[in-house]
Design a protein around this motif. Structure first.
Motif, PDB file in Angstrom:
ATOM      1  N   THR A   1      -2.812 -35.297 -32.239  1.00  0.00           N
ATOM      2  CA  THR A   1      -1.504 -35.616 -32.810  1.00  0.00           C
ATOM      3  C   THR A   1      -0.366 -34.792 -32.205  1.00  0.00           C
ATOM      4  OG1 THR A   1      -1.869 -34.018 -34.603  1.00  0.00           O
ATOM      5  CG2 THR A   1      -2.512 -36.320 -35.007  1.00  0.00           C
TER       6      THR A   1
ATOM      7  N   GLN B   1       2.969 -36.406 -33.615  1.00  0.00           N
ATOM      8  CA  GLN B   1       2.916 -37.832 -33.955  1.00  0.00           C
ATOM      9  C   GLN B   1       1.635 -38.100 -34.763  1.00  0.00           C
ATOM     10  OE1 GLN B   1       3.736 -40.410 -30.670  1.00  0.00           O
ATOM     11  NE2 GLN B   1       2.990 -42.242 -31.706  1.00  0.00           N
TER      12      GLN B   1
ATOM     13  N   ASN C   1       0.972 -40.604 -36.750  1.00  0.00           N
ATOM     14  CA  ASN C   1       0.591 -42.011 -36.723  1.00  0.00           C
ATOM     15  C   ASN C   1       1.589 -42.769 -35.876  1.00  0.00           C
ATOM     16  OD1 ASN C   1       2.872 -42.637 -38.544  1.00  0.00           O
ATOM     17  ND2 ASN C   1       1.587 -41.632 -40.102  1.00  0.00           N
ATOM     18  N   ASP C   2       1.426 -44.078 -35.820  1.00  0.00           N
ATOM     19  CA  ASP C   2       2.272 -44.901 -34.962  1.00  0.00           C
ATOM     20  C   ASP C   2       3.667 -45.109 -35.521  1.00  0.00           C
ATOM     21  OD1 ASP C   2       0.171 -45.147 -33.213  1.00  0.00           O
ATOM     22  OD2 ASP C   2      -0.531 -47.060 -34.056  1.00  0.00           O
ATOM     23  N   THR C   3       3.905 -44.791 -36.776  1.00  0.00           N
ATOM     24  CA  THR C   3       5.199 -45.039 -37.410  1.00  0.00           C
ATOM     25  C   THR C   3       6.026 -43.770 -37.595  1.00  0.00           C
ATOM     26  OG1 THR C   3       4.275 -44.826 -39.641  1.00  0.00           O
ATOM     27  CG2 THR C   3       4.254 -47.022 -38.625  1.00  0.00           C
TER      28      THR C   3
ATOM     29  N   ARG D   1       7.093 -39.771 -35.866  1.00  0.00           N
ATOM     30  CA  ARG D   1       6.988 -38.733 -34.848  1.00  0.00           C
ATOM     31  C   ARG D   1       8.146 -37.749 -34.988  1.00  0.00           C
ATOM     32  NH1 ARG D   1       8.716 -43.115 -31.374  1.00  0.00           N
ATOM     33  NH2 ARG D   1      10.803 -42.707 -30.516  1.00  0.00           N
TER      34      ARG D   1
END
Length: 316
Positions: free
Chosen positions: A216, A257, A259-261, A263
């Motif tokens: 991450t 980051q 997760n993808d949503t 950062r």
């Protein structure tokens, strides 16, 4: 006599027609072999963008109006410069952007930079007097005019928005806005470096490194230096290196980051410049005092940016 005059006139017309045709053919051939300019206000790239992600030349998505849109659909003017275009044109710093951006001029007054775009600029220079052409680096506003001059280390894209941009970029963007986007840390290892040497004992080097720390967290580090003895000789003091200059730029970024949503990016910059600043005071034609004064600037900046996507809504 009249008959001879008419013959001469007809011959002149034929000769001119032949010359005109040859010129047209030469111009057509030159147009077919001409290379496109490094940066121009074409229909494809002549629109503003606060953030641009492009998959191809025909599919560029921008968020100039705070929402994703096709670049060609934005009814405003912008010049978009990629690292490839900057490298092809030999552009190394913000002070050289005018060479590839139509309508842009950048002047200096001592340590202060005064951009001028489409005739709009400022006549006031000082630490507490921001320019009316706003400069943003990774979405962070640069307030001081003496911080406008810096070398490109890990630039991913530069966008010069033309015309008033105060609605989206604040009161100091009445002339225009210049947006500099640097590379985001990558979760895959990558590195790039270069070293060069030239006339007047000029040396230049740069290095970029990026990679993952964990699943991450990723980092990037970039550095650049430039040294030169210059080509100025002060005939009063005898200093043959009056134009000596030194520049160094260091930038580090840390990306989290989960997760993808979501950062978060923490960045730190260090810029050190030493350039000549000639001062000549003449009180009498027979006498003058000339000093070799160095213009030294230190700039340090720490910034934290975030990006959150909730369905069709993006917060940054």
């Amino acid at each position: 006599m009249k008959k001879n005059w008419m013959s001469a006139g007809a011959s002149a017309v034929v000769l001119l027609a032949g010359i005109g045709g040859g010129t047209a053919q030469a111009q057509t051939a030159a147009d077919n072999t001409a290379t496109p300019p490094v940066s121009s206000d074409t229909a494809q790239s002549d629109a503003p963008a606060a953030s641009v992600t492009s998959q191809s030349e025909d599919d560029i998505v921008v968020t100039a109006q705070r929402r994703p849109e096709q670049l060609i659909d934005i009814p405003l003017s912008v010049a978009v410069l990629t690292p490839q275009r900057l490298e092809a044109a030999g552009i190394k710093s913000t002070m050289e952007l005018a060479a590839v951006t139509p309508g842009l001029t950048i002047q200096t007054l001592g340590a202060f930079s005064e951009p001028l775009l489409r005739g709009v600029s400022t006549t006031i220079s000082g630490v507490s007097n921001p320019s009316n052409i706003a400069l943003y680096i990774d979405g962070v506003y640069v307030t001081a005019q003496d911080s406008y001059d810096f070398d490109f280390v890990d630039v991913d894209q530069i966008q010069v928005l033309k015309g008033p941009q105060g609605t989206l970029y604040g009161r100091n963007a009445t002339g225009s806005a210049i947006l500099v986007t640097t590379k985001r840390p990558s979760f895959e290892w990558s590195a790039k470096g270069s070293l060069s040497y030239g006339n007047f004992n000029t040396s230049r080097g740069q290095l970029y490194l990026s990679g993952p720390i964990s699943d991450t967290v990723a980092f990037s580090a970039a550095g650049q230096f430039r040294n030169s003895d210059g080509y100025i000789t002060n005939i009063t003091t005898g200093n043959k290196k009056a134009g000596k200059n030194h520049r160094e730029t260091i930038r580090g970024k840390l990306l989290f980051q989960p997760n993808d949503t979501m950062r978060f990016t923490l960045s730190a910059d260090h810029i050190n410049l030493r350039e000549p600043w000639e001062v000549n005071m003449t009180f009498d034609p027979r006498y003058s005092m000339n000093y070799d004064i160095a213009n030294r600037r230190y700039t340090r900046k720490i910034a934290m940016t975030s990006h959150l996507t909730l369905g069709r809504t993006t917060l940054s």
